[in-house]
Scaffold this motif. Structure first.
Motif, PDB file in Angstrom:
ATOM      1  N   PHE A 142       6.226   7.462  -6.022  1.00 54.74           N
ATOM      2  CA  PHE A 142       6.605   7.941  -4.680  1.00 54.74           C
ATOM      3  C   PHE A 142       5.763   7.209  -3.643  1.00 54.74           C
ATOM      4  N   PRO A 143       6.320   7.025  -2.465  1.00 52.00           N
ATOM      5  CA  PRO A 143       5.615   6.283  -1.417  1.00 52.00           C
ATOM      6  C   PRO A 143       4.666   7.181  -0.623  1.00 52.00           C
ATOM      7  N   ILE A 144       3.629   6.596  -0.062  1.00 49.41           N
ATOM      8  CA  ILE A 144       2.830   7.333   0.915  1.00 49.41           C
ATOM      9  C   ILE A 144       3.095   6.723   2.291  1.00 49.41           C
ATOM     10  N   PRO A 145       3.103   7.558   3.322  1.00 54.53           N
ATOM     11  CA  PRO A 145       3.479   7.075   4.648  1.00 54.53           C
ATOM     12  C   PRO A 145       2.359   6.261   5.303  1.00 54.53           C
ATOM     13  N   LEU A 146       2.629   4.999   5.554  1.00 54.61           N
ATOM     14  CA  LEU A 146       1.714   4.127   6.280  1.00 54.61           C
ATOM     15  C   LEU A 146       2.569   3.196   7.137  1.00 54.61           C
ATOM     16  N   ILE A 147       1.998   2.725   8.239  1.00 54.86           N
ATOM     17  CA  ILE A 147       2.794   1.903   9.151  1.00 54.86           C
ATOM     18  C   ILE A 147       2.902   0.470   8.636  1.00 54.86           C
ATOM     19  N   ARG A 195       0.835  -1.210   0.000  1.00 53.37           N
ATOM     20  CA  ARG A 195       0.000   0.000   0.000  1.00 53.37           C
ATOM     21  C   ARG A 195       0.862   1.249   0.000  1.00 53.37           C
ATOM     22  N   VAL A 196       2.021   1.152   0.658  1.00 53.19           N
ATOM     23  CA  VAL A 196       2.918   2.309   0.710  1.00 53.19           C
ATOM     24  C   VAL A 196       3.371   2.669  -0.699  1.00 53.19           C
ATOM     25  N   MET A 197       3.691   1.648  -1.466  1.00 53.13           N
ATOM     26  CA  MET A 197       4.197   1.909  -2.815  1.00 53.13           C
ATOM     27  C   MET A 197       3.718   0.836  -3.775  1.00 53.13           C
ATOM     28  N   PRO A 198       2.498   0.988  -4.284  1.00 57.01           N
ATOM     29  CA  PRO A 198       1.994   0.015  -5.252  1.00 57.01           C
ATOM     30  C   PRO A 198       2.855   0.033  -6.517  1.00 57.01           C
TER      31      PRO A 198
END
Lengths: 214, 315
Positions: free
Chosen positions: A171-176, A163-166
């Motif tokens: 660019f990545p999105i911040p998720l835990i 999910r962070v980087m499909p």
């Protein structure tokens, strides 16, 4: 220390810091301890960052002797990738194409283990971008286990990084993210290829079920 | 770095309380004897240690004044939203929406707070983000769970960014006779709301019998709620000397802050239950995640802001 090594160390620090900033990654050692020991870690593969995440959560003394097994065609494709793959990650680069390859991948992995390194493997062989939790395993891990039966094989489930980087995004999105290490396994006496691969696949999937943030 | 003198008194007081708390925890642990592990005491010690770190971080940020407060809360918003959006519904098609929320909406909201543009920062997320993020989502053409996805993302922005940004926004309030001291409003809010959380925990642990919302949060009791809210309101009243409020006004304002903080904890617990988790994250030892610590702050900050703005401020 050479300039390349210094640069590689700096790059490693930047990569680890970035991974932590984006994913706040948490390691869960569930049936195995974070201690120096020769191991083969095998994980689900959904993103180019999978290896980085495992590498980030390893204690730094283990990080330096844990090498990813990666595709040569990807990591030799540009100067930056060669630098990162060879100097920073010290990857064991294997040729995925059986027709062109000169070295036997299993032999390469076995000799890396003999040199004292641990390995990180993605037995699905390619990134999983579909809806299935886990693709069928390639047989390399079985052959490695028959050649080096005294090495612990540790399942590692990586949660959320897809999910962070499909695939296909820049660019990545911040998720835990969570990286869950499971109980080590070894090849049993007389265990066949299919049995071993399905047992290791089940062990990896079992880590997924309680992979939520608790 | 020119914090008002009242700030030093308050910080001195907070650290005295922490020394006392660490002392009590140490004695409790000693009385238990080594070898006997008690999860409640261990959690208490972890919580107190985390309080030391949080109090130190807040103090340092406040010493840098406006820049420190805006930067700190922007980072807290980032950490909180990272936890929140980890649990919300999303699909691959939401990548741009989420990236916009993190890398444009969040910094822009804090930029607006920084430049003091009240007219825009008070509507930017409720109006502009609310309308434009679903437009970005619609472009990708994925309709499954569309309303759930856009709503949960908007909720995350409202809670983690919009509401939280009202803490540093307190610095823009102009109060006659209180010039140059507005950092004390932040200190007052944080001490009352976090004090209320701690006092509710203490009263609950000591006297808690009757559960207030067993389905939402098994640890919340009537005894803890009443004891905590009343004592936190008294605590706030006793801090009137560092605020523009009279004693009774400080009591009432603190009462509202404490009540809102309690409901914040309740609502955020309901969301955790819905999503099937116990804590929002793992980064603050003993407490859980950032949202576990901020839930009461984000619910009370906008209300506190508007009370002060309406009754005391000239802008």
């Amino acid at each position: 220390m050479s300039v390349t090594q210094i640069l590689a160390n700096i790059a490693a620090m930047v990569i680890v810091l970035f991974a932590r900033l984006v994913t706040a990654v948490r390691a869960v050692w569930d049936g195995v301890e974070p201690i120096r020991s020769k191991r083969v870690y095998f994980a689900n593969h959904t993103s180019n960052g999978d290896f980085i995440l495992i590498w980030t959560v390893l204690p730094s003394n283990m990080r330096h002797e844990t090498r990813p097994v990666a595709a040569a065609d990807y990591w030799l494709a540009s100067k930056l990738r060669i630098f990162i793959g060879r100097e920073v990650f010290n990857a064991v680069l294997i040729d995925r194409n059986p027709e062109t390859r000169e070295k036997d991948p299993v032999g390469q992995m076995a000799s890396a283990l003999d040199e004292g390194s641990s390995l990180i493997l993605f037995p699905e062989g390619t990134r999983n971008t579909g809806d299935q939790a886990l693709l069928p395993f390639k047989s390399g891990m079985y052959h490695l286990a028959t050649q080096r039966p005294d090495v612990d094989i540790v399942p590692v489930w990586i949660e959320n990084l897809n999910r962070v980087m499909p695939k296909g995004e820049f660019f990545p999105i911040p998720l835990i993210c969570t990286v869950r290490f499971g109980e080590p396994m070894r090849l049993k006496d007389g265990e066949g290829k299919d049995d071993f691969l399905s047992r290791s696949r089940t062990a990896l999937l079992a880590l997924k079920d309680d992979g939520e943030l608790v | 770095m020119n914090a008002p003198i009242e700030f030093s008194f308050l910080i001195g007081g907070v650290f005295c309380v922490l020394i006392f708390a660490s002392g009590v925890a140490f004695i409790l642990k000693r009385r238990l004897g080594s070898g006997n592990a008690n999860p409640v005491i261990d959690n208490l010690i972890a919580r107190i240690n985390a309080w030391w770190a949080m109090a130190t971080l807040l103090t340092i940020a406040m010493l840098f004044g406006r820049a420190g407060a805006v930067t700190l809360f922007a980072l807290l918003s980032f950490a909180a939203m990272r936890e929140f959006l980890t649990l919300t519904a999303k699909s691959r098609a939401d990548h741009y929406v989420l990236a916009t929320a993190f890398f444009f909406v969040l910094p822009f909201q804090y930029y607006l707070v920084w430049i003091d543009w009240y007219g825009l920062y008070s509507i930017f997320i409720p109006v502009y983000a609310f309308l434009f993020l679903p437009i970005i989502a619609a472009f990708r053409g994925e309709t499954e769970n569309f309303l759930t996805r856009v709503s949960e993302t908007q909720w995350g922005l409202m809670i983690c960014v919009f509401a939280a940004s009202h803490v540093p926004a307190l610095l823009s309030l102009q109060i006659p006779g209180f010039e140059g001291k507005s950092i004390l409003l932040i200190a007052f809010l944080v001490v009352v709301v976090q004090g209320s959380d701690v006092l509710q925990y203490v009263f609950g642990k000591l006297f808690g019998r009757h559960k207030i919302a067993p389905k939402l949060s098994p640890s919340k009791t009537w005894e803890g709620f009443i004891g905590g809210v009343v004592s936190a309101s008294l605590l706030g009243a006793c801090l009137f000397w560092m605020t523009p409020f009279a004693f009774w006004q400080a009591f009432l304002v603190s009462f509202v802050i404490a009540i809102m903080g309690f409901f914040g904890g309740l609502v955020m617990s309901a969301i955790k239950r819905d999503k099937g988790v116990k804590d929002w994250g793992h980064l603050i030892a003993g407490h859980g995640g950032f949202i576990d610590r901020l839930d009461s702050v984000v619910f009370s900050a906008p209300i506190f802001f508007h009370i002060v703005r309406y009754f005391w401020s000239t802008v």
